[in-house]
Motif scaffolding. Structure first.
Motif, PDB file in Angstrom:
ATOM      1  N   LEU A 377     -20.600 -18.331  57.180  1.00 12.33           N
ATOM      2  CA  LEU A 377     -20.869 -19.346  56.307  1.00 12.33           C
ATOM      3  C   LEU A 377     -22.245 -19.326  55.530  1.00 12.33           C
ATOM      4  CD1 LEU A 377     -20.127 -21.951  59.346  1.00 12.33           C
ATOM      5  CD2 LEU A 377     -18.432 -21.256  57.515  1.00 12.33           C
ATOM      6  N   ALA A 378     -22.960 -18.682  56.162  1.00  8.23           N
ATOM      7  CA  ALA A 378     -24.275 -18.904  55.198  1.00  8.23           C
ATOM      8  C   ALA A 378     -25.187 -17.634  55.511  1.00  8.23           C
ATOM      9  CB  ALA A 378     -25.152 -20.155  55.445  1.00  8.23           C
ATOM     10  N   LEU A 397     -27.571 -14.852  59.815  1.00 14.12           N
ATOM     11  CA  LEU A 397     -26.322 -15.046  59.395  1.00 14.12           C
ATOM     12  C   LEU A 397     -25.808 -16.460  60.245  1.00 14.12           C
ATOM     13  CD1 LEU A 397     -26.492 -12.188  58.304  1.00 14.12           C
ATOM     14  CD2 LEU A 397     -24.247 -11.861  58.915  1.00 14.12           C
ATOM     15  N   LEU A 398     -25.227 -17.329  59.625  1.00 12.12           N
ATOM     16  CA  LEU A 398     -24.562 -18.440  60.300  1.00 12.12           C
ATOM     17  C   LEU A 398     -22.964 -18.221  60.199  1.00 12.12           C
ATOM     18  CD1 LEU A 398     -24.437 -21.140  61.631  1.00 12.12           C
ATOM     19  CD2 LEU A 398     -24.188 -22.061  59.321  1.00 12.12           C
ATOM     20  N   LEU A 399     -22.316 -18.117  61.503  1.00 11.71           N
ATOM     21  CA  LEU A 399     -20.974 -17.453  61.563  1.00 11.71           C
ATOM     22  C   LEU A 399     -20.223 -18.748  62.164  1.00 11.71           C
ATOM     23  CD1 LEU A 399     -21.740 -13.919  63.443  1.00 11.71           C
ATOM     24  CD2 LEU A 399     -21.496 -14.608  60.864  1.00 11.71           C
ATOM     25  N   PRO A 402     -13.185 -17.926  65.354  1.00  4.31           N
ATOM     26  CA  PRO A 402     -12.036 -18.463  64.984  1.00  4.31           C
ATOM     27  C   PRO A 402     -11.567 -19.677  65.689  1.00  4.31           C
ATOM     28  CG  PRO A 402     -11.931 -16.298  65.736  1.00  4.31           C
ATOM     29  CD  PRO A 402     -13.422 -16.684  65.861  1.00  4.31           C
ATOM     30  N   GLY A 403     -12.339 -20.190  66.751  1.00  6.19           N
ATOM     31  CA  GLY A 403     -12.095 -21.491  67.401  1.00  6.19           C
ATOM     32  C   GLY A 403     -12.872 -22.517  66.951  1.00  6.19           C
ATOM     33  N   GLY A 404     -13.683 -22.201  65.996  1.00  5.94           N
ATOM     34  CA  GLY A 404     -14.587 -23.502  65.213  1.00  5.94           C
ATOM     35  C   GLY A 404     -16.109 -23.405  65.728  1.00  5.94           C
ATOM     36  N   ALA A 405     -16.230 -22.764  66.735  1.00  7.75           N
ATOM     37  CA  ALA A 405     -17.651 -22.656  67.429  1.00  7.75           C
ATOM     38  C   ALA A 405     -18.637 -21.888  66.402  1.00  7.75           C
ATOM     39  CB  ALA A 405     -17.713 -22.184  68.558  1.00  7.75           C
ATOM     40  N   THR A 406     -19.881 -22.389  66.258  1.00  8.69           N
ATOM     41  CA  THR A 406     -20.723 -21.844  64.974  1.00  8.69           C
ATOM     42  C   THR A 406     -21.766 -21.101  66.069  1.00  8.69           C
ATOM     43  OG1 THR A 406     -21.910 -23.705  64.731  1.00  8.69           O
ATOM     44  CG2 THR A 406     -20.181 -23.226  63.184  1.00  8.69           C
ATOM     45  N   ARG A 407     -22.392 -20.128  65.364  1.00  9.38           N
ATOM     46  CA  ARG A 407     -23.698 -19.495  66.096  1.00  9.38           C
ATOM     47  C   ARG A 407     -24.412 -18.606  64.882  1.00  9.38           C
ATOM     48  NH1 ARG A 407     -19.481 -15.798  66.622  1.00  9.38           N
ATOM     49  NH2 ARG A 407     -19.973 -13.524  66.414  1.00  9.38           N
ATOM     50  N   HIS A 408     -25.536 -18.200  65.231  1.00 12.02           N
ATOM     51  CA  HIS A 408     -26.457 -17.486  64.384  1.00 12.02           C
ATOM     52  C   HIS A 408     -26.479 -16.148  65.110  1.00 12.02           C
ATOM     53  CE1 HIS A 408     -27.787 -21.271  62.528  1.00 12.02           C
ATOM     54  NE2 HIS A 408     -27.997 -20.553  61.566  1.00 12.02           N
ATOM     55  N   ILE A 409     -26.604 -15.079  64.250  1.00 10.77           N
ATOM     56  CA  ILE A 409     -26.939 -13.686  64.638  1.00 10.77           C
ATOM     57  C   ILE A 409     -28.025 -13.237  63.745  1.00 10.77           C
ATOM     58  CG2 ILE A 409     -24.684 -13.156  65.682  1.00 10.77           C
ATOM     59  CD1 ILE A 409     -24.201 -11.432  63.152  1.00 10.77           C
ATOM     60  N   ARG A 410     -28.860 -12.362  64.059  1.00 12.39           N
ATOM     61  CA  ARG A 410     -29.987 -11.801  63.061  1.00 12.39           C
ATOM     62  C   ARG A 410     -29.478 -10.328  62.754  1.00 12.39           C
ATOM     63  NH1 ARG A 410     -34.545  -8.569  63.671  1.00 12.39           N
ATOM     64  NH2 ARG A 410     -36.287  -9.345  61.984  1.00 12.39           N
ATOM     65  N   LEU A 411     -29.288  -9.845  61.469  1.00 13.47           N
ATOM     66  CA  LEU A 411     -28.828  -8.690  61.207  1.00 13.47           C
ATOM     67  C   LEU A 411     -30.094  -7.921  60.532  1.00 13.47           C
ATOM     68  CD1 LEU A 411     -26.445  -6.690  60.659  1.00 13.47           C
ATOM     69  CD2 LEU A 411     -26.104  -8.051  58.388  1.00 13.47           C
ATOM     70  N   ASP A 412     -30.313  -6.741  61.185  1.00 12.61           N
ATOM     71  CA  ASP A 412     -31.279  -5.831  60.675  1.00 12.61           C
ATOM     72  C   ASP A 412     -30.819  -4.581  60.533  1.00 12.61           C
ATOM     73  OD1 ASP A 412     -33.420  -4.421  60.152  1.00 12.61           O
ATOM     74  OD2 ASP A 412     -34.879  -5.088  61.841  1.00 12.61           O
TER      75      ASP A 412
END
Length: 436
Positions: A377-378, A397-399, A402-412
């Motif tokens: 998403l962002a 990254l804001l993800l 498939p079920g609609g739940a959102t979460r952040h991950i840090r990509l390095d």
């Protein structure tokens, strides 16, 4: 009436006295038995990386003099500094000042001296009660209890060390934590579990304090010679090998020698069977490592071996020769750092809506937590043109799953997290090939 009332009161008085006695005994006995272990736990650290990844690495503890902490070399790896956190949340960034990867010991300098664990004055005995302190599976400041099951077990025939074997539960993350007695005195440092399972199966190994004291002080004083890398692989001569070669089931059969290594330059060849080193006849395959360690002070070892039915004597140099002439060592160039990455270059395939349709198995994004079906998403808090976006620094990254739940991950991509890595070398005299 009064007599009946007194009779009714007597059981109540007795019950009250009994309860009071229990409380008094609990106050006297429990703190006395728990206090030494509680005090020992105050000298334990969890070890984390000092970089932005903030990885949990293992356990450590304050050494006897209070100026350094001790842990396993495999806990700190090649890190020059780590973060130490005690049970009260006090955090210290400390320098790794010495390490011995063969004996698996590392020493960490403490900025401020503090009280350390004291060595047990009595040698441990078979069946003694022991306590493992540390962070198994990252569960901080955990204590487990067990018994010593073997006093001197060589777990790797290439390493000259006899370990304490015990059954106090330890797991990945326990490495580097202390093994103590009921009085909180140091018996050893937990270092390995039995191979065959990554999790505890009833067998754990600790470097005993006698060895640990020698190694730690030797590393601090820079008097401990490193265990030499010989450049050979060998296997114990078991009964099947002995029958095939028409020899005794004794010694080490050399499988290979590395070009330019100490073994090759000393004249050792594949097929040789080493039976003695500096006068020590091998009764166990692991005797070779102890003989080499003893001979290291002399810089060479005299080997007795069998080659094509003949007994030979060779001198094995244990130190590399100094470079001669005008030849200079080549300076290895550091690999060029990639300045930027696209998502495609990171092994991420997206559809036009920004949904992940495929990920390569070694993608840094996969290791960071991105999954097939996630929609990006962002990036760093704003929508982006994902097809053209260039990562020039670690990104958030804001993800949307498939079920609609959102979460952040840090990509390095420059410091991708490692997968789970088992610590080997705990097979008890495994008859497979061993690297020296």
């Amino acid at each position: 009436m009064q007599a009946k009332a007194e009779k009714r009161q007597r059981p109540l008085v007795i019950e009250a006295l009994a309860a009071l006695l229990v409380l008094v005994l609990a106050a006297i006995v429990s703190p006395a038995s728990a206090a030494p272990l509680d005090a020992a736990m105050d000298k334990v650290f969890t070890v984390r990386s000092s970089d932005a990844e903030d990885r949990f690495l293992g356990s450590a503890f304050v050494w006897t003099d209070g100026t350094v902490a001790v842990t396993n070399a495999h806990v700190v790896g090649q890190a020059e500094e780590v973060r130490l956190i005690d049970r009260h949340g006090t955090e210290t960034t400390a320098l790794v000042i010495a390490r011995d990867p063969v004996r698996d010991v590392a020493v960490i300098s403490l900025p401020t001296a503090t009280a350390g664990l004291q060595l047990a004055s009595d040698a441990p005995q078979l069946g003694d009660e022991v306590f493992a302190l540390g962070a198994p599976l990252g569960i901080e400041f955990t204590l487990t209890e067990g018994r010593i099951s073997t006093l001197a077990r060589q777990t790797d025939i290439a390493v000259p060390m006899l370990m304490l074997q015990h059954d106090a539960a330890v797991n990945p993350g326990s490495s580097g934590g202390p093994l103590v007695d009921a009085e909180g005195r140091l018996l050893g440092m937990n270092s390995q579990i039995a191979d065959g399972s990554r999790m505890f199966v009833g067998i754990a190994y600790a470097i005993p304090t006698a060895e640990l004291d020698r190694i730690v002080n030797g590393l601090i004083e820079e008097t401990l010679p490193p265990f030499p890398t010989l450049g050979l692989t060998a296997r114990p001569v078991d009964r099947q090998i002995a029958e095939a070669l028409g020899t005794d089931a004794q010694g080490l059969l050399i499988d290979a020698v590395a070009p330019g290594g100490l073994a090759e330059t000393s004249g050792l060849k594949p097929g040789d069977i080493i039976t003695q080193a500096s006068g020590t006849t091998f009764t166990q395959p692991g005797d070779f490592a102890f003989a080499i360690e003893s001979a290291s002070a002399d810089g060479e070892a005299t080997l007795t071996l069998h080659r094509a039915g003949q007994e030979l004597t060779l001198t094995l140099a244990l130190t590399a020769p100094e470079p001669t002439g005008l030849r200079t060592r080549d300076i290895a160039r550091a690999p060029a750092t990639v300045a930027s990455y696209t998502l495609t270059a990171l092994g991420v395939t997206l559809d036009p809506a920004g949904t992940v349709t495929a990920l390569t198995d070694n993608s840094p994004a996969l290791l960071a937590g991105l999954a097939k079906g996630d929609r990006i998403l962002a990036i760093n808090g704003a929508p982006q043109d994902l097809a053209a976006y260039q990562l020039t620094a670690p990104a958030l990254l804001l993800l949307e799953a498939p079920g609609g739940a959102t979460r952040h991950i840090r990509l390095d991509p420059w410091h991708a997290p490692e997968g789970v890595r088992p610590v080997g070398g705990a097979n008890v005299l495994d008859p497979d090939v061993v690297v020296f």
